[in-house]
Design a protein around this motif. Structure first.
Motif, short mmCIF file in Angstrom:
data_model
loop_
_atom_site.label_atom_id
_atom_site.label_comp_id
_atom_site.label_asym_id
_atom_site.label_seq_id
_atom_site.Cartn_x
_atom_site.Cartn_y
_atom_site.Cartn_z
N ALA A 90 -8.42 -1.28 16.89
CA ALA A 90 -8.86 0.10 16.63
C ALA A 90 -10.28 0.12 16.10
O ALA A 90 -11.12 0.91 16.55
CB ALA A 90 -7.91 0.79 15.65
N PHE A 91 -10.58 -0.74 15.14
CA PHE A 91 -11.91 -0.75 14.53
C PHE A 91 -12.97 -1.29 15.50
O PHE A 91 -14.08 -0.80 15.55
CB PHE A 91 -11.93 -1.60 13.26
N GLU A 92 -12.61 -2.31 16.27
CA GLU A 92 -13.57 -3.03 17.09
C GLU A 92 -13.96 -2.28 18.36
O GLU A 92 -15.15 -2.23 18.70
CB GLU A 92 -13.02 -4.41 17.46
N SER A 93 -13.00 -1.71 19.08
CA SER A 93 -13.37 -1.22 20.41
C SER A 93 -12.67 0.05 20.88
O SER A 93 -12.87 0.46 22.02
CB SER A 93 -13.07 -2.33 21.44
N THR A 94 -11.88 0.69 20.04
CA THR A 94 -11.16 1.88 20.46
C THR A 94 -12.02 3.13 20.24
O THR A 94 -12.60 3.29 19.17
CB THR A 94 -9.83 2.00 19.69
N PRO A 95 -12.10 4.01 21.24
CA PRO A 95 -12.86 5.25 21.05
C PRO A 95 -12.29 6.11 19.92
O PRO A 95 -11.07 6.13 19.71
CB PRO A 95 -12.70 5.98 22.40
N SER A 96 -13.16 6.80 19.21
CA SER A 96 -12.72 7.67 18.12
C SER A 96 -11.69 8.67 18.65
O SER A 96 -11.86 9.24 19.73
CB SER A 96 -13.91 8.42 17.52
N GLY A 97 -10.62 8.85 17.88
CA GLY A 97 -9.57 9.78 18.24
C GLY A 97 -8.40 9.17 18.99
O GLY A 97 -7.34 9.78 19.10
N ASP A 98 -8.56 7.94 19.52
CA ASP A 98 -7.49 7.28 20.25
C ASP A 98 -6.69 6.38 19.30
O ASP A 98 -7.28 5.54 18.61
CB ASP A 98 -8.03 6.42 21.39
N ALA A 99 -5.37 6.53 19.29
CA ALA A 99 -4.51 5.74 18.41
C ALA A 99 -4.19 4.39 19.04
O ALA A 99 -4.02 4.29 20.26
CB ALA A 99 -3.22 6.49 18.13
N VAL A 100 -4.11 3.37 18.20
CA VAL A 100 -3.67 2.04 18.62
C VAL A 100 -2.33 1.78 17.92
O VAL A 100 -2.29 1.58 16.71
CB VAL A 100 -4.69 0.94 18.25
N PRO A 101 -1.23 1.80 18.68
CA PRO A 101 0.09 1.65 18.05
C PRO A 101 0.43 0.19 17.76
O PRO A 101 -0.11 -0.72 18.38
CB PRO A 101 1.04 2.22 19.10
N TRP A 102 1.35 -0.01 16.83
CA TRP A 102 1.91 -1.33 16.54
C TRP A 102 3.38 -1.13 16.18
O TRP A 102 3.80 -0.05 15.81
CB TRP A 102 1.15 -2.04 15.41
N ARG A 103 4.17 -2.20 16.34
CA ARG A 103 5.60 -2.11 16.06
C ARG A 103 6.09 -3.46 15.57
O ARG A 103 5.75 -4.49 16.12
CB ARG A 103 6.36 -1.71 17.32
N ASP A 104 6.90 -3.42 14.53
CA ASP A 104 7.57 -4.62 14.01
C ASP A 104 9.07 -4.38 14.13
O ASP A 104 9.69 -3.83 13.24
CB ASP A 104 7.18 -4.87 12.55
N PRO A 105 9.66 -4.77 15.28
CA PRO A 105 11.07 -4.47 15.51
C PRO A 105 12.02 -5.17 14.54
O PRO A 105 13.11 -4.68 14.28
CB PRO A 105 11.31 -4.95 16.94
N ASP A 106 11.61 -6.29 13.99
CA ASP A 106 12.48 -7.01 13.05
C ASP A 106 12.67 -6.25 11.75
O ASP A 106 13.68 -6.42 11.08
CB ASP A 106 11.91 -8.40 12.75
N THR A 114 -5.92 5.01 13.97
CA THR A 114 -6.75 5.89 14.79
C THR A 114 -8.15 5.96 14.17
O THR A 114 -8.33 6.51 13.09
CB THR A 114 -6.15 7.32 14.83
N PRO A 115 -9.15 5.39 14.86
CA PRO A 115 -10.52 5.52 14.35
C PRO A 115 -10.97 6.97 14.51
O PRO A 115 -10.67 7.62 15.52
CB PRO A 115 -11.33 4.58 15.24
N LEU A 116 -11.64 7.51 13.48
CA LEU A 116 -12.04 8.92 13.50
C LEU A 116 -13.54 9.10 13.77
O LEU A 116 -13.93 10.02 14.48
CB LEU A 116 -11.65 9.58 12.19
N ARG A 117 -14.36 8.26 13.16
CA ARG A 117 -15.80 8.34 13.43
C ARG A 117 -16.42 6.98 13.11
O ARG A 117 -15.86 6.18 12.36
CB ARG A 117 -16.48 9.45 12.63
N THR A 118 -17.62 6.76 13.68
CA THR A 118 -18.31 5.48 13.55
C THR A 118 -19.75 5.73 13.12
O THR A 118 -20.38 6.70 13.56
CB THR A 118 -18.32 4.74 14.90
N TRP A 119 -20.28 4.88 12.24
CA TRP A 119 -21.67 4.97 11.82
C TRP A 119 -22.13 3.61 11.32
O TRP A 119 -21.33 2.68 11.20
CB TRP A 119 -21.85 6.02 10.72
N ARG A 120 -23.44 3.50 11.05
CA ARG A 120 -24.00 2.27 10.45
C ARG A 120 -24.31 2.56 8.99
O ARG A 120 -24.90 3.58 8.67
CB ARG A 120 -25.27 1.85 11.17
#
Length: 160
Positions: A90-106, A114-120
């Protein structure tokens, strides 16, 4: 004398095989190191028993079992590390507003980053504001924070 030379060769080969993803490389290196350490410990324990060919067989058996156990423990830990992998993506390459899901079934836990905005920032490092969602046993929790990219390519959470 043979074991240290063999270990050095294995570690050298493992260190050269980069995927280009610092996070994935670090997880692979942890698994490799755990397998090697487990193999050494298992070999030492196995060597304590028997004599002659029996001692050699038990040393090899102990080293093999130790490597499998050590690597397996590290692999299990990386499976639970799915949340951290999602955060990195999410931090490295996902466009702002797009969610990156994860799941731990155990552990019946899931969520997303979800990244919201990017700046330096003032040092020129990329920073991203993000929203985190965690669902535990059906109960949602949301949090907001900021992560900044470090010179080594990793991301450090700097504010919640």
């Amino acid at each position: 004398m043979k074991v240290p030379v063999l270990m050095s060769c294995i570690l050298s080969i493992a260190a050269c095989a980069s995927t280009g993803d610092p996070h994935r490389d670090a997880l692979r290196d942890q698994e490799t190191a755990s397998a090697i350490l487990g193999g050494i410990i298992g070999g030492v324990i196995g060597h304590q028993f028997g004599d002659g060919r029996g001692q050699t067989a038990l040393t090899v058996l102990g080293a093999t079992a130790g490597a499998m156990i050590g690597g397996g423990l590290a692999r299990d830990r990386t499976i639970y590390d799915g949340e951290r992998r999602a955060a990195y993506l999410a931090f490295e390459s996902t466009p702002s507003g797009d969610a990156v899901p994860w799941r731990d079934p155990d552990h019946r836990v899931h969520g997303s980053y979800t990244p919201l905005r990017t700046w330096r920032d003032s040092r020129g490092q990329y920073c991203r504001e993000y929203q985190q969602l965690v669902v535990i046993d059906g109960r949602e929790r949301r949090a907001y924070g900021t992560a900044c990219r470090q010179p080594d390519g990793s991301w450090r959470i700097v504010a919640d």
